[in-house]
Design a protein around this motif. Structure first.
Motif, PDB file in Angstrom:
ATOM      1  N   LEU A 494       0.865  -1.176   0.000  1.00  0.00           N
ATOM      2  CA  LEU A 494       0.000   0.000   0.000  1.00  0.00           C
ATOM      3  C   LEU A 494       0.902   1.226   0.000  1.00  0.00           C
ATOM      4  CD1 LEU A 494      -2.619  -1.044   2.720  1.00  0.00           C
ATOM      5  CD2 LEU A 494      -2.949  -1.072   0.245  1.00  0.00           C
ATOM      6  N   CYS A 495       0.621   2.164  -0.891  1.00  0.00           N
ATOM      7  CA  CYS A 495       1.465   3.355  -1.021  1.00  0.00           C
ATOM      8  C   CYS A 495       0.632   4.612  -0.805  1.00  0.00           C
ATOM      9  CB  CYS A 495       2.117   3.415  -2.401  1.00  0.00           C
ATOM     10  SG  CYS A 495       3.330   2.111  -2.712  1.00  0.00           S
ATOM     11  N   PRO A 496       0.856   5.328   0.276  1.00  0.00           N
ATOM     12  CA  PRO A 496       0.167   6.600   0.462  1.00  0.00           C
ATOM     13  C   PRO A 496       1.022   7.759  -0.039  1.00  0.00           C
ATOM     14  CG  PRO A 496       1.188   5.930   2.511  1.00  0.00           C
ATOM     15  CD  PRO A 496       1.548   4.888   1.494  1.00  0.00           C
ATOM     16  N   ALA A 497       0.389   8.690  -0.721  1.00  0.00           N
ATOM     17  CA  ALA A 497       1.037   9.953  -1.064  1.00  0.00           C
ATOM     18  C   ALA A 497       0.731  10.917   0.071  1.00  0.00           C
ATOM     19  CB  ALA A 497       0.511  10.486  -2.384  1.00  0.00           C
ATOM     20  N   TYR A 498       1.710  11.149   0.947  1.00  0.00           N
ATOM     21  CA  TYR A 498       1.427  11.892   2.168  1.00  0.00           C
ATOM     22  C   TYR A 498       2.400  13.056   2.323  1.00  0.00           C
ATOM     23  CZ  TYR A 498       5.056   8.623   3.695  1.00  0.00           C
ATOM     24  OH  TYR A 498       6.187   7.860   3.777  1.00  0.00           O
ATOM     25  N   LEU A 499       2.000  14.013   3.139  1.00  0.00           N
ATOM     26  CA  LEU A 499       2.834  15.180   3.420  1.00  0.00           C
ATOM     27  C   LEU A 499       3.767  14.819   4.568  1.00  0.00           C
ATOM     28  CD1 LEU A 499       0.078  17.929   3.254  1.00  0.00           C
ATOM     29  CD2 LEU A 499       1.717  17.300   1.488  1.00  0.00           C
ATOM     30  N   GLU A 500       4.827  14.099   4.238  1.00  0.00           N
ATOM     31  CA  GLU A 500       5.714  13.652   5.317  1.00  0.00           C
ATOM     32  C   GLU A 500       6.492  14.804   5.918  1.00  0.00           C
ATOM     33  OE1 GLU A 500       9.555  10.853   5.569  1.00  0.00           O
ATOM     34  OE2 GLU A 500       7.752   9.911   4.808  1.00  0.00           O
ATOM     35  N   GLU A 501       6.934  15.719   5.036  1.00  0.00           N
ATOM     36  CA  GLU A 501       7.541  16.975   5.469  1.00  0.00           C
ATOM     37  C   GLU A 501       8.624  16.786   6.526  1.00  0.00           C
ATOM     38  OE1 GLU A 501       6.834  18.627   3.368  1.00  0.00           O
ATOM     39  OE2 GLU A 501       4.731  18.714   2.887  1.00  0.00           O
ATOM     40  N   GLU A 502       9.621  15.972   6.207  1.00  0.00           N
ATOM     41  CA  GLU A 502      10.723  15.813   7.152  1.00  0.00           C
ATOM     42  C   GLU A 502      11.646  17.019   7.112  1.00  0.00           C
ATOM     43  OE1 GLU A 502      11.920  13.373   3.490  1.00  0.00           O
ATOM     44  OE2 GLU A 502      10.124  13.992   4.563  1.00  0.00           O
ATOM     45  N   GLU A 503      12.409  17.160   8.166  1.00  0.00           N
ATOM     46  CA  GLU A 503      13.385  18.228   8.191  1.00  0.00           C
ATOM     47  C   GLU A 503      14.490  17.928   7.182  1.00  0.00           C
ATOM     48  OE1 GLU A 503      14.747  18.385  12.164  1.00  0.00           O
ATOM     49  OE2 GLU A 503      12.892  19.207  12.970  1.00  0.00           O
ATOM     50  N   ALA A 504      15.214  18.970   6.805  1.00  0.00           N
ATOM     51  CA  ALA A 504      16.275  18.795   5.814  1.00  0.00           C
ATOM     52  C   ALA A 504      17.286  17.763   6.309  1.00  0.00           C
ATOM     53  CB  ALA A 504      16.981  20.129   5.567  1.00  0.00           C
ATOM     54  N   GLY A 505      17.666  16.864   5.417  1.00  0.00           N
ATOM     55  CA  GLY A 505      18.665  15.868   5.749  1.00  0.00           C
ATOM     56  C   GLY A 505      18.132  14.679   6.521  1.00  0.00           C
ATOM     57  N   ARG A 506      16.824  14.640   6.797  1.00  0.00           N
ATOM     58  CA  ARG A 506      16.252  13.516   7.548  1.00  0.00           C
ATOM     59  C   ARG A 506      15.147  12.870   6.732  1.00  0.00           C
ATOM     60  NH1 ARG A 506      14.504  14.656  13.541  1.00  0.00           N
ATOM     61  NH2 ARG A 506      14.181  12.429  13.320  1.00  0.00           N
ATOM     62  N   CYS A 507      15.043  11.557   6.849  1.00  0.00           N
ATOM     63  CA  CYS A 507      13.872  10.894   6.279  1.00  0.00           C
ATOM     64  C   CYS A 507      13.233   9.991   7.301  1.00  0.00           C
ATOM     65  CB  CYS A 507      14.190  10.134   5.003  1.00  0.00           C
ATOM     66  SG  CYS A 507      15.869   9.679   4.712  1.00  0.00           S
ATOM     67  N   TRP A 508      13.439  10.275   8.565  1.00  0.00           N
ATOM     68  CA  TRP A 508      12.796   9.555   9.660  1.00  0.00           C
ATOM     69  C   TRP A 508      13.120   8.065   9.617  1.00  0.00           C
ATOM     70  CZ3 TRP A 508       7.140  11.726   9.158  1.00  0.00           C
ATOM     71  CH2 TRP A 508       7.181  13.116   9.256  1.00  0.00           C
ATOM     72  N   ASN A 509      14.351   7.735   9.256  1.00  0.00           N
ATOM     73  CA  ASN A 509      14.707   6.328   9.183  1.00  0.00           C
ATOM     74  C   ASN A 509      14.645   5.642  10.536  1.00  0.00           C
ATOM     75  OD1 ASN A 509      15.015   5.914   6.501  1.00  0.00           O
ATOM     76  ND2 ASN A 509      17.233   6.239   6.454  1.00  0.00           N
ATOM     77  N   ASP A 510      14.661   6.433  11.610  1.00  0.00           N
ATOM     78  CA  ASP A 510      14.564   5.827  12.942  1.00  0.00           C
ATOM     79  C   ASP A 510      13.118   5.759  13.411  1.00  0.00           C
ATOM     80  OD1 ASP A 510      14.226   8.508  13.085  1.00  0.00           O
ATOM     81  OD2 ASP A 510      15.435   8.826  14.888  1.00  0.00           O
ATOM     82  N   THR A 511      12.182   6.021  12.527  1.00  0.00           N
ATOM     83  CA  THR A 511      10.770   6.048  12.901  1.00  0.00           C
ATOM     84  C   THR A 511       9.986   5.076  12.035  1.00  0.00           C
ATOM     85  OG1 THR A 511      10.954   8.356  13.532  1.00  0.00           O
ATOM     86  CG2 THR A 511       8.743   7.517  13.188  1.00  0.00           C
ATOM     87  N   ARG A 512       9.069   4.355  12.655  1.00  0.00           N
ATOM     88  CA  ARG A 512       8.213   3.435  11.923  1.00  0.00           C
ATOM     89  C   ARG A 512       6.774   3.895  12.082  1.00  0.00           C
ATOM     90  NH1 ARG A 512      10.173  -2.483  13.659  1.00  0.00           N
ATOM     91  NH2 ARG A 512       8.814  -3.051  11.949  1.00  0.00           N
ATOM     92  N   TRP A 513       5.953   3.486  11.121  1.00  0.00           N
ATOM     93  CA  TRP A 513       4.602   4.005  11.063  1.00  0.00           C
ATOM     94  C   TRP A 513       3.612   2.900  10.790  1.00  0.00           C
ATOM     95  CZ3 TRP A 513       4.565   8.779  12.702  1.00  0.00           C
ATOM     96  CH2 TRP A 513       5.704   9.559  12.537  1.00  0.00           C
ATOM     97  N   SER A 514       2.429   3.091  11.284  1.00  0.00           N
ATOM     98  CA  SER A 514       1.289   2.300  10.826  1.00  0.00           C
ATOM     99  C   SER A 514       0.430   3.193   9.953  1.00  0.00           C
ATOM    100  CB  SER A 514       0.476   1.755  12.006  1.00  0.00           C
ATOM    101  OG  SER A 514      -0.053   2.812  12.789  1.00  0.00           O
ATOM    102  N   LEU A 515      -0.293   2.566   9.042  1.00  0.00           N
ATOM    103  CA  LEU A 515      -1.135   3.300   8.096  1.00  0.00           C
ATOM    104  C   LEU A 515      -2.592   3.065   8.464  1.00  0.00           C
ATOM    105  CD1 LEU A 515      -1.235   4.984   5.445  1.00  0.00           C
ATOM    106  CD2 LEU A 515      -1.434   2.794   4.223  1.00  0.00           C
ATOM    107  N   LEU A 516      -3.276   4.137   8.842  1.00  0.00           N
ATOM    108  CA  LEU A 516      -4.695   4.087   9.185  1.00  0.00           C
ATOM    109  C   LEU A 516      -5.485   4.718   8.047  1.00  0.00           C
ATOM    110  CD1 LEU A 516      -4.372   5.304  12.876  1.00  0.00           C
ATOM    111  CD2 LEU A 516      -4.993   2.988  12.188  1.00  0.00           C
ATOM    112  N   CYS A 517      -6.456   3.973   7.500  1.00  0.00           N
ATOM    113  CA  CYS A 517      -7.275   4.491   6.411  1.00  0.00           C
ATOM    114  C   CYS A 517      -8.739   4.490   6.823  1.00  0.00           C
ATOM    115  CB  CYS A 517      -7.078   3.662   5.141  1.00  0.00           C
ATOM    116  SG  CYS A 517      -5.400   3.773   4.469  1.00  0.00           S
ATOM    117  N   ARG A 518      -9.459   5.514   6.394  1.00  0.00           N
ATOM    118  CA  ARG A 518     -10.835   5.713   6.854  1.00  0.00           C
ATOM    119  C   ARG A 518     -11.829   5.391   5.743  1.00  0.00           C
ATOM    120  NH1 ARG A 518     -12.122  11.340   9.607  1.00  0.00           N
ATOM    121  NH2 ARG A 518     -11.362  12.061   7.581  1.00  0.00           N
ATOM    122  N   GLU A 519     -12.871   4.671   6.111  1.00  0.00           N
ATOM    123  CA  GLU A 519     -14.000   4.385   5.223  1.00  0.00           C
ATOM    124  C   GLU A 519     -15.295   4.665   5.968  1.00  0.00           C
ATOM    125  OE1 GLU A 519     -12.102   0.767   2.505  1.00  0.00           O
ATOM    126  OE2 GLU A 519     -13.695   0.332   3.932  1.00  0.00           O
TER     127      GLU A 519
END
Length: 753
Positions: A494-519
């Motif tokens: 599943l691929c979300p197009a999201y506003l991740e907006e990380e700080e410069a030089g970071r891609c949150w590699n030390d952070t993991r996420w769950s994906l919540l979708c609404r219906e």
């Protein structure tokens, strides 16, 4: 409605049965009484709802065996006759040979016989002439035994209702059988007979439920001779392997068989009660088939008419059950968010999936240096924190996924709480998807913390996401030429197009996420991301679809929920088969003029140098304007335009300055039949082969740059034959493609080139 979407309750229940039940093992048949008594079991206590039955409680229940294993249920209606479902015995319109079947009577546990248990071979199988398919009705069968059953405390017949018999709507009745305890979840050893209390639903109420879109957006038309039993909220039902078994109701001290387990849309799903064959309408047919048998089935007079009341209207405003999971007061405030506190470790974030179970990454608890992947032994010191919950919950059990140690997509574990939490209070479970769940492209999603990751920088509102279509996601991460899973098939990612907006030089590699979708206002835990996904955008999430059966098997009561939104696009475009484009030397399209000097390979291509540290691709769309991708030009989360230098006429001819990096977002250019080149799309973030279409932005571009030239409607791009280096047509028009986020640069005379 397709047959394969209806789930006849017979398959997947074949099991070897220990022991050899032959007639000779139990001695000669005893003489039958002249007056057949029915519907009177020995006095016995029973447990309400989906539990083990007590021995002798349902003495008419039989097991129909084929090839040494249980296939269907049935009910003894006379010493020589068993009532069951036609679909258990009909294959491709032909009734299977009776000699291949046997009947076990007086059996409580399929692990072995009790006193009074015995077997009989089948002499004949009779089905109505008008039976053709389970969903078309007349789903009943009579089995004539080769020799009469031996009646006793464990073996007694059930009473049958007359054609005039009426069972009151709302009557509490019981269904029994050895079928699956959940979908694709067989009854565990020692295979004790199960009982479940179900309420009879009136025809109008049941039809109202089945007229609402459910699994696969299907509705169903009830037919005469069918009845429904169950609950709008689901969670109690018959299942595969229970087919042919009885639905019985008590009246005046006797038990009458109201229905025969026939089929259902899954098992225990919300607003999908079980469908049974009503026995009363078939009184004449049953009497005709058993004529001459002594004693035959008993059709006692109804002891009393059902309580009088208003006749049920044909069109009834029934109460549709809403999901009991996935309700959040506002996005970002997740009542199922759970923190698992393990001494000596950072908190591990998971999700409450039932009143007693929390789902979290197994990697939080398994030691990667331990060859046996043994979890920490002292669970007594673990605690689980739930939102607005007054106390920390203790952990009783940890169940890692069997593939957790080697498969990132299976990095899951379930933690059982010592005491169930009160779901009427603040903590609420999240909904989980069934394997066939299809999250629509464009679904509104959010990211939530998962595992031991840190909090995201920036406000939580920036963690919004929009789901891309399966085509884009699968082809971005999958193999060239691979077929994209169709809706209803478990997705690979599943691929979300999201506003991740990380700080410069970071891609949150030390952070993991769950994906919540609404219906329809309900949140589903759709997938989880792993550390290995890196910085590529859009990030891929491992879907939870394939793990629903495992979760529900371990965590009985977990909230697997049907799809709630069904807009699959006009004329079924989402159900068309797509394949991923082949890769070429120059990317997905490999576009280049055939005869052009290297220094002017692409005369409209610009180098956009942003803030002195990165280079973006730009396209000259007018003498004073360059078009580029927004995410390439602007810093994430920023609206301030940085210092930008644009170079024309040298793209690719000069080495980049030291320290500069090329940022993705190349343009997609295709040639018309007249030889003109057209800007069709800009690459989505993280890809050189998947593109967002530019055409939807025509109004904005033409309003800003009136001199920009657009292709007339009749001048569509030329799509060369398959195998060439030019654009395949599905790249430009793939359904569910993301919108292009574009940035227009007004050039000044200071530019070089």
């Amino acid at each position: 409605m397709s047959q394969h979407l209806l789930l006849p309750l017979v398959v997947f229940a074949i099991r070897p049965i220990p022991g050899d039940f032959k007639d000779s093992a139990f001695g000669p048949t005893q003489e039958q009484p002249e007056d057949l008594d029915c519907g009177r079991p020995e006095p016995s206590a029973r447990i309400v709802g989906g539990s083990d039955a007590q021995p002798g409680t349902w003495p008419w229940q039989v097991s129909l065996q084929h090839g040494g294993g249980h296939i269907c249920g049935g009910s003894l209606i006379a010493p020589s006759w068993v009532l069951s479902a036609a679909h258990c015995f009909v294959t491709n319109g032909t009734v299977e040979p009776a000699a291949e079947w046997s009947v076990l009577l007086g059996v409580h546990s399929q692990d072995g016989p009790l006193d009074g248990a015995h077997a009989r071979t089948v002499a004949a199988i009779l089905v109505p002439d008008n039976y053709s398919a389970v969903e078309l009705g007349a789903d009943l069968a009579l089995l004539r035994l080769a020799s009469p059953a031996r009646l006793g405390p464990a073996v007694r017949p059930i009473c049958l209702p007359r054609a005039s018999h009426r069972f009151a709507h709302g009557t509490a009745c019981w269904a029994t059988g050895w079928g699956d305890v959940q979908e694709a979840d067989p009854l565990p050893f020692p295979w004790v007979l199960q009982e479940v209390k179900l309420r009879l639903l009136g025809e109008a109420a049941c039809q109202c439920l089945y007229s609402r879109p459910g699994p696969f957006n299907l509705t169903f038309q009830l037919l005469p001779g069918m009845l429904c039993a169950g609950y709008a909220e689901g969670r109690r039902d018959t299942c595969q392997g229970d087919s042919g078994g009885p639905l019985v109701c008590e009246e005046g001290g006797r038990w009458f068989q109201a229905g025969i387990t026939s089929f259902g849309f899954g098992c225990g799903r919300r607003n999908r009660p079980g469908v049974f064959t009503a026995v009363a309408p078939y009184e004449a047919w049953i009497r005709e088939q058993v004529m001459g048998s002594e004693p035959g089935p008993a059709f006692p007079t109804q002891p009393q008419e059902p309580q009088s009341g208003p006749r049920e209207p044909r069109e009834e405003n029934c109460t549709i059950a809403l999901p009991e999971c996935g309700k959040a007061p506002r996005p970002g405030t997740w009542p199922w968010e759970a923190q698992v506190m393990v001494p000596g470790s950072r908190p591990c974030h998971g999700a409450l999936v039932s009143e007693s179970w929390v789902l979290a990454p197994a990697s939080c608890f398994l030691d990667p240096t331990d060859p046996d992947d043994a979890p920490p032994g002292d669970l007594g010191a673990w605690r689980v924190l739930l939102p607005s919950h007054p106390r920390a919950e203790r952990v009783a059990r940890l169940v890692p996924h069997e593939n957790a140690s080697w498969d990132d997509a299976s990095d899951l574990a379930l933690l059982q709480l010592r005491a169930p939490v009160n779901l009427s209070a603040a903590p609420r479970p999240v909904c989980l998807p069934h394997p066939e769940h299809y999250f629509l492209p464009g679904s509104r999603c959010r990211l939530a913390r998962w595992g031991r990751g840190e909090r995201a920088p920036g406000p939580g509102a920036l963690l919004e996401a929009e789901l891309l279509s399966g085509w884009w996601c699968h082809c971005l991460y999958g193999h060239q030429g691979a077929e994209v899973p169709l809706p209803g098939d478990p997705p690979l990612a599943l691929c979300p197009a999201y506003l991740e907006e990380e700080e410069a030089g970071r891609c949150w590699n030390d952070t993991r996420w769950s994906l919540l979708c609404r219906e329809e206002g309900t949140w589903f835990l759709a997938g989880v991301a792993h550390l290995s996904s890196g910085c590529l955008r859009p990030r891929a999430f491992s879907p939870l679809h394939a793990h629903g059966p495992w979760i529900s098997h371990v965590a009985r009561g977990a909230y697997l929920e049907d799809q709630l939104a069904w807009d699959w696009g006009p004329e079924g475009e989402e159900t068309e088969t797509h394949t991923c484009p082949m890769h070429t030397e120059h990317g997905a399209c490999g576009l280049r003029p055939e005869a052009a000097p290297v220094e002017v390979l692409w005369p409209w291509l610009a180098e956009v140098h942003v803030a002195g540290d990165r280079v973006c691709a730009g396209i000259l769309v007018a003498p004073g304007w360059v078009l580029a991708a927004t995410h390439c030009v602007l810093r994430p989360g920023s609206t301030t335009v940085p210092h930008i230098d644009v170079y024309l006429g040298r793209a690719g001819a000069s080495p980049l300055p030291q320290g500069h990096q090329v940022t993705s977002a190349p343009p997609l250019l295709c040639r018309t039949g007249g030889g003109s080149w057209v800007l069709v799309g800009m690459a989505v973030r993280g890809s050189r082969e998947l593109f967002a279409a530019v055409s939807p932005e025509e109004a904005w571009i033409s309003q800003t740059v009136p001199e920009a030239h657009f292709l007339p409607p009749s001048g569509s791009p030329y799509w060369p034959p398959e195998g060439s280096d030019l654009c395949p047509p599905d790249l430009a028009g793939a359904s569910g493609s993301p919108r292009a986020a574009l940035f227009l640069l007004l050039l000044t005379p200071l530019i070089q080139g």
